[in-house]
Design a protein around this motif. Structure first.
Motif, PDB file in Angstrom:
ATOM      1  N   LEU A  16      67.630  -3.540  -9.913  1.00  0.00           N
ATOM      2  CA  LEU A  16      66.919  -4.238  -8.869  1.00  0.00           C
ATOM      3  C   LEU A  16      68.272  -2.882  -8.044  1.00  0.00           C
ATOM      4  O   LEU A  16      67.559  -2.035  -7.403  1.00  0.00           O
ATOM      5  N   ALA A  17      69.659  -2.663  -8.526  1.00  0.00           N
ATOM      6  CA  ALA A  17      70.172  -1.498  -8.228  1.00  0.00           C
ATOM      7  C   ALA A  17      69.631   0.019  -8.705  1.00  0.00           C
ATOM      8  O   ALA A  17      69.966   1.057  -7.843  1.00  0.00           O
ATOM      9  N   TYR A  18      69.081   0.145  -9.296  1.00  0.00           N
ATOM     10  CA  TYR A  18      68.147   1.267 -10.249  1.00  0.00           C
ATOM     11  C   TYR A  18      67.290   1.382  -8.325  1.00  0.00           C
ATOM     12  O   TYR A  18      66.961   2.164  -8.180  1.00  0.00           O
ATOM     13  N   GLU A  19      66.403   0.513  -8.641  1.00  0.00           N
ATOM     14  CA  GLU A  19      65.252   0.469  -7.058  1.00  0.00           C
ATOM     15  C   GLU A  19      65.926   1.896  -5.518  1.00  0.00           C
ATOM     16  O   GLU A  19      65.535   1.827  -5.512  1.00  0.00           O
ATOM     17  N   GLN A  20      67.402   0.306  -5.383  1.00  0.00           N
ATOM     18  CA  GLN A  20      68.274   1.032  -4.086  1.00  0.00           C
ATOM     19  C   GLN A  20      68.244   2.000  -4.155  1.00  0.00           C
ATOM     20  O   GLN A  20      68.574   2.901  -3.506  1.00  0.00           O
ATOM     21  N   LYS A  21      69.493   3.276  -6.019  1.00  0.00           N
ATOM     22  CA  LYS A  21      69.378   3.663  -5.923  1.00  0.00           C
ATOM     23  C   LYS A  21      68.705   5.192  -5.610  1.00  0.00           C
ATOM     24  O   LYS A  21      68.626   6.278  -4.858  1.00  0.00           O
ATOM     25  N   LYS A  22      67.268   4.637  -6.642  1.00  0.00           N
ATOM     26  CA  LYS A  22      66.247   5.082  -6.365  1.00  0.00           C
ATOM     27  C   LYS A  22      65.834   5.531  -4.858  1.00  0.00           C
ATOM     28  O   LYS A  22      66.029   7.174  -3.936  1.00  0.00           O
ATOM     29  N   ARG A  23      65.632   4.711  -3.752  1.00  0.00           N
ATOM     30  CA  ARG A  23      65.820   4.613  -2.235  1.00  0.00           C
ATOM     31  C   ARG A  23      66.685   5.704  -1.844  1.00  0.00           C
ATOM     32  O   ARG A  23      66.039   7.037  -0.991  1.00  0.00           O
ATOM     33  N   ASP A  24      67.887   5.760  -1.721  1.00  0.00           N
ATOM     34  CA  ASP A  24      68.852   6.304  -1.573  1.00  0.00           C
ATOM     35  C   ASP A  24      68.359   7.705  -1.880  1.00  0.00           C
ATOM     36  O   ASP A  24      68.658   8.658  -0.582  1.00  0.00           O
ATOM     37  N   LEU A  25      68.159   8.391  -2.910  1.00  0.00           N
ATOM     38  CA  LEU A  25      68.309   9.268  -3.203  1.00  0.00           C
ATOM     39  C   LEU A  25      66.641   9.526  -1.690  1.00  0.00           C
ATOM     40  O   LEU A  25      66.763  11.126  -1.859  1.00  0.00           O
ATOM     41  N   ILE A  26      65.537   9.310  -2.528  1.00  0.00           N
ATOM     42  CA  ILE A  26      64.527   9.704  -1.521  1.00  0.00           C
ATOM     43  C   ILE A  26      64.970   9.925  -0.080  1.00  0.00           C
ATOM     44  O   ILE A  26      64.147  11.299   0.538  1.00  0.00           O
ATOM     45  N   ARG A  27      65.487   9.053   0.091  1.00  0.00           N
ATOM     46  CA  ARG A  27      65.570   9.330   1.790  1.00  0.00           C
ATOM     47  C   ARG A  27      66.716  10.833   2.233  1.00  0.00           C
ATOM     48  O   ARG A  27      66.255  11.274   2.826  1.00  0.00           O
ATOM     49  N   GLN A  28      67.529  10.555   1.365  1.00  0.00           N
ATOM     50  CA  GLN A  28      68.611  12.158   1.238  1.00  0.00           C
ATOM     51  C   GLN A  28      67.382  13.499   1.086  1.00  0.00           C
ATOM     52  O   GLN A  28      67.758  13.736   2.015  1.00  0.00           O
ATOM     53  N   LEU A  29      66.112  13.206   0.352  1.00  0.00           N
ATOM     54  CA  LEU A  29      65.919  14.311   0.360  1.00  0.00           C
ATOM     55  C   LEU A  29      64.944  14.346   1.496  1.00  0.00           C
ATOM     56  O   LEU A  29      64.650  15.970   1.928  1.00  0.00           O
ATOM     57  N   GLN A  30      64.732  13.546   2.585  1.00  0.00           N
ATOM     58  CA  GLN A  30      63.249  13.225   3.280  1.00  0.00           C
ATOM     59  C   GLN A  30      64.083  13.877   4.267  1.00  0.00           C
ATOM     60  O   GLN A  30      63.067  14.582   5.044  1.00  0.00           O
ATOM     61  N   ARG A  31      65.260  13.431   4.311  1.00  0.00           N
ATOM     62  CA  ARG A  31      66.256  13.684   5.429  1.00  0.00           C
ATOM     63  C   ARG A  31      65.778  14.986   5.778  1.00  0.00           C
ATOM     64  O   ARG A  31      66.114  15.939   6.819  1.00  0.00           O
ATOM     65  N   ASP A  32      66.799  15.955   4.608  1.00  0.00           N
ATOM     66  CA  ASP A  32      67.385  16.671   4.341  1.00  0.00           C
ATOM     67  C   ASP A  32      66.678  18.278   4.124  1.00  0.00           C
ATOM     68  O   ASP A  32      65.632  17.821   3.627  1.00  0.00           O
ATOM     69  N   SER A  33      66.886  19.645   4.483  1.00  0.00           N
ATOM     70  CA  SER A  33      65.621  20.420   3.959  1.00  0.00           C
ATOM     71  C   SER A  33      65.940  21.904   3.435  1.00  0.00           C
ATOM     72  O   SER A  33      67.741  21.415   3.288  1.00  0.00           O
ATOM     73  N   GLY A  34      65.862  22.808   2.897  1.00  0.00           N
ATOM     74  CA  GLY A  34      66.045  23.792   2.455  1.00  0.00           C
ATOM     75  C   GLY A  34      66.216  22.812   0.768  1.00  0.00           C
ATOM     76  O   GLY A  34      66.051  22.187   0.686  1.00  0.00           O
ATOM     77  N   ALA A  35      67.334  24.483   0.243  1.00  0.00           N
ATOM     78  CA  ALA A  35      67.288  23.936  -1.590  1.00  0.00           C
ATOM     79  C   ALA A  35      67.979  23.204  -1.937  1.00  0.00           C
ATOM     80  O   ALA A  35      68.599  22.569  -1.056  1.00  0.00           O
ATOM     81  N   ILE A  36      68.053  22.429  -2.931  1.00  0.00           N
ATOM     82  CA  ILE A  36      69.219  21.155  -4.004  1.00  0.00           C
ATOM     83  C   ILE A  36      69.383  21.779  -5.399  1.00  0.00           C
ATOM     84  O   ILE A  36      68.596  21.996  -5.740  1.00  0.00           O
ATOM     85  N   ARG A  37      70.179  21.805  -5.363  1.00  0.00           N
ATOM     86  CA  ARG A  37      70.990  21.203  -6.864  1.00  0.00           C
ATOM     87  C   ARG A  37      71.650  19.120  -7.323  1.00  0.00           C
ATOM     88  O   ARG A  37      71.779  18.889  -5.949  1.00  0.00           O
ATOM     89  N   LEU A  38      71.789  18.865  -8.535  1.00  0.00           N
ATOM     90  CA  LEU A  38      72.087  18.233  -8.896  1.00  0.00           C
ATOM     91  C   LEU A  38      74.100  18.305  -9.000  1.00  0.00           C
ATOM     92  O   LEU A  38      74.185  19.449  -9.389  1.00  0.00           O
ATOM     93  N   ASP A  39      74.509  17.230  -8.325  1.00  0.00           N
ATOM     94  CA  ASP A  39      75.804  16.968  -8.174  1.00  0.00           C
ATOM     95  C   ASP A  39      76.220  16.303  -9.178  1.00  0.00           C
ATOM     96  O   ASP A  39      75.508  15.111  -9.298  1.00  0.00           O
ATOM     97  N   LYS A  40      76.776  16.223 -10.769  1.00  0.00           N
ATOM     98  CA  LYS A  40      76.714  15.084 -11.257  1.00  0.00           C
ATOM     99  C   LYS A  40      78.229  15.698 -11.558  1.00  0.00           C
ATOM    100  O   LYS A  40      78.642  16.330 -11.952  1.00  0.00           O
ATOM    101  N   THR A  41      79.068  14.583 -13.091  1.00  0.00           N
ATOM    102  CA  THR A  41      80.295  14.390 -13.271  1.00  0.00           C
ATOM    103  C   THR A  41      80.384  15.407 -14.386  1.00  0.00           C
ATOM    104  O   THR A  41      81.426  16.022 -14.347  1.00  0.00           O
TER     105      THR A  41
END
Ligand SMILES: Cc1cc2nc3c(=O)[nH]c(=O)nc-3n(C[C@H](O)[C@H](O)[C@H](O)COP(=O)(O)OP(=O)(O)OC[C@H]3O[C@@H](n4cnc5c(N)ncnc54)[C@H](O)[C@@H]3O)c2cc1C
Length: 445
Positions: free
Chosen positions: A4-29
């Motif tokens: 369930l947590a995975y599905e939520q994280k996935k939805r959050d990322l999708i929302r972020q990508l659809q909201r922003d425009s332009g180039a993207i890159r990963l933010d990792k530890t």
């Protein structure tokens, strides 16, 4: 719960990508990339929480895991169920998504190939915010086979399912010395056809080469500890036989970053006593290296002393029949020692990964070398790296792209299947929000 947590994280990322425009890159530890990139003003996709093992099925020998899970956490979850991924790369902070979209390897690769070859399915986040599930035989099979060696330029792996295998608690090792290069690679080929479980090797010189064979075992008369005061790479020259706990075997190279910890001056007793077990590992060394790069300390000293050293940090894969020629060239013309070798086999001819083309069904030998070539004369940038690139191509090999690359663009696309790559890029990232492979891996954009 974790699903369930995975599905939520996935939805959050999708929302972020659809909201922003332009180039993207990963933010990792963490990262095990060895090339520094310009820091463009891209939107950062925060994937740090996608680091959970979702399910270990030791009956069917599969694991379902989020893309940013480190192999340390993944291996621990699997070992608790008496199994392990078919290939566990040697550095604890390598993530499964990084090893599948970049390229990984380990001493089980002679039988099981590279980490991406044991993947069964992947959820991939595309640049426009869609998530597609790809498998070897669904409508996204082209992406499934295209992701390995795409380095996050086609999409990001959010979750994947991979094969595992049953394990025993210990590994018994034999370190076999060879003094003749041809005989050495002959012995590597024979070992790969035998019933051993692990094969890798360490070349200290053209007349001092070791083949290390490992077998799972249920019991051990003793176990060695290379996580603090003793160094695994030294033991290879000192012992013919050794026993390690399986977990210590998996991370045997991490404590001293193979042998590269020498560049951080920690291969002496006082420093090891001072640092303690917890700090002797590849994550600490990566951090120190990044501070050094950011502050430009080593570069400034070299400028002051008019020295022109060149970093040569690479892994290349050469067909077994040409391995002796490559090693001779390397020892004569590049001169870095030691060199790690690891055979790659187990190719399934029905599974073709176009961006990392290990052609044919025969064995390849991975050569890993990570050091500085002291270069008293000033040459063009990448002088030694370019020589290696040319030799690898001449001998029918392939070079990994996690570090510096100097190819001209047309040569690069011939080597890394440009036609197939651009067809995938057009289909899965038509607006080019992710940089392409040449921009990222050669131009460092
Ligand atoms: C000194 C050195 C030694 C090495 N030795 C070994 C070795 O012995 N065995 C081995 O297996 N490998 C080795 N590697 C290579 C390493 O496995 C690759 O660099 C791998 O890509 C690193 O994974 P990471 O998780 O650290 O990814 P990162 O360094 O964070 O990322 C690597 C690339 O993959 C992309 N990426 C990361 N996660 C994802 C994802 N989820 N989906 C899509 N793209 C993603 C990133 O955008 C980036 O371009 C070595 C590297 C170095 C520098």
């Amino acid at each position: 719960m974790t699903q369930l947590a995975y599905e939520q994280k996935k939805r959050d990322l999708i929302r972020q990508l659809q909201r922003d425009s332009g180039a993207i890159r990963l933010d990792k530890t963490t990262s095990n990339l060895f090339r520094t990139r310009a820091k463009p003003d891209d939107n950062k996709i925060d994937v740090r929480t996608l680091n959970q093992v979702l399910a270990v099925d030791s009956e069917n020998q599969t694991v379902e895991v989020e893309g940013m899970t480190t192999y340390e956490n993944l291996a621990d979850a699997c070992l608790a169920r008496t199994c392990m991924p078919l290939v566990v790369p040697q550095l604890k902070s390598i993530t499964i998504g990084g090893a599948v979209s970049g390229i990984g390897i380990e001493s089980t690769s002679f039988r099981h190939g590279l980490p991406h070859e044991s993947v069964l399915a992947m959820d991939v986040l595309l640049a426009d915010g869609d998530v597609v599930t790809c498998t070897p035989d669904n409508e996204h099979a082209d992406l499934f086979f295209g992701i390995p060696n795409s380095y996050g330029t086609l999409g990001y792996i959010l979750k994947l399912t991979a094969r595992t295998m049953p394990v025993k608690p210990y590994v018994v090792l034999q370190h076999l010395r060879h003094t003749d290069i041809e005989e050495y690679f002959g012995a590597v080929g024979e070992a790969c056809a035998s019933d051993v479980d692990f094969v890798d090797g360490s070349v200290f010189d053209g007349e001092e080469m070791y083949l290390t064979l490992g077998r799972f075992t249920d019991s051990a008369p003793y176990t060695s500890d290379y996580t603090w005061l003793k160094m695994y790479f030294r033991s290879i020259r000192e012992r013919r036989e050794d026993y390690l706990d399986l977990r210590d075997y998996l991370w045997r190279w991490d404590t001293d970053w193979f042998w590269c910890s020498k560049n951080l001056f920690v291969q002496n007793l006082p420093m090891r006593l001072l640092l303690g077990r917890r700090r002797l590992n590849s994550v600490t060394y990566q951090k120190v290296m990044r501070w050094n790069n950011r502050l430009g300390l080593t570069a400034a000293i070299n400028r002051l002393m008019d020295r022109h050293p060149e970093g040569v940090v690479q892994d290349v894969d050469i067909p077994l029949e040409n391995a002796a020629e490559f090693l001779r060239f390397f020892l004569d013309e590049i001169g870095i020692r030691p060199v790690w070798i690891c055979p790659i086999g187990g190719h399934d001819p029905t599974r073709n990964f176009p961006l990392y083309p290990l052609h044919g069904s025969g064995l390849f030998i991975n050569f890993g070398f990570w050091d500085i070539v002291p270069n008293p004369q000033k040459h063009e940038a990448g002088y030694f790296n370019r020589k290696i690139e040319a030799k690898v191509s001449e001998l029918g090999g392939v070079k990994s792209l996690y570090s510096d690359a100097y190819y001209d663009e047309d040569v690069f696309w011939k080597l890394y299947a440009g036609d197939k790559y651009f067809a995938l890029k057009q289909k899965y990232d038509p607006r080019g929000r992710l940089r392409d492979l040449y921009q990222k891996c050669v131009l460092r954009k």
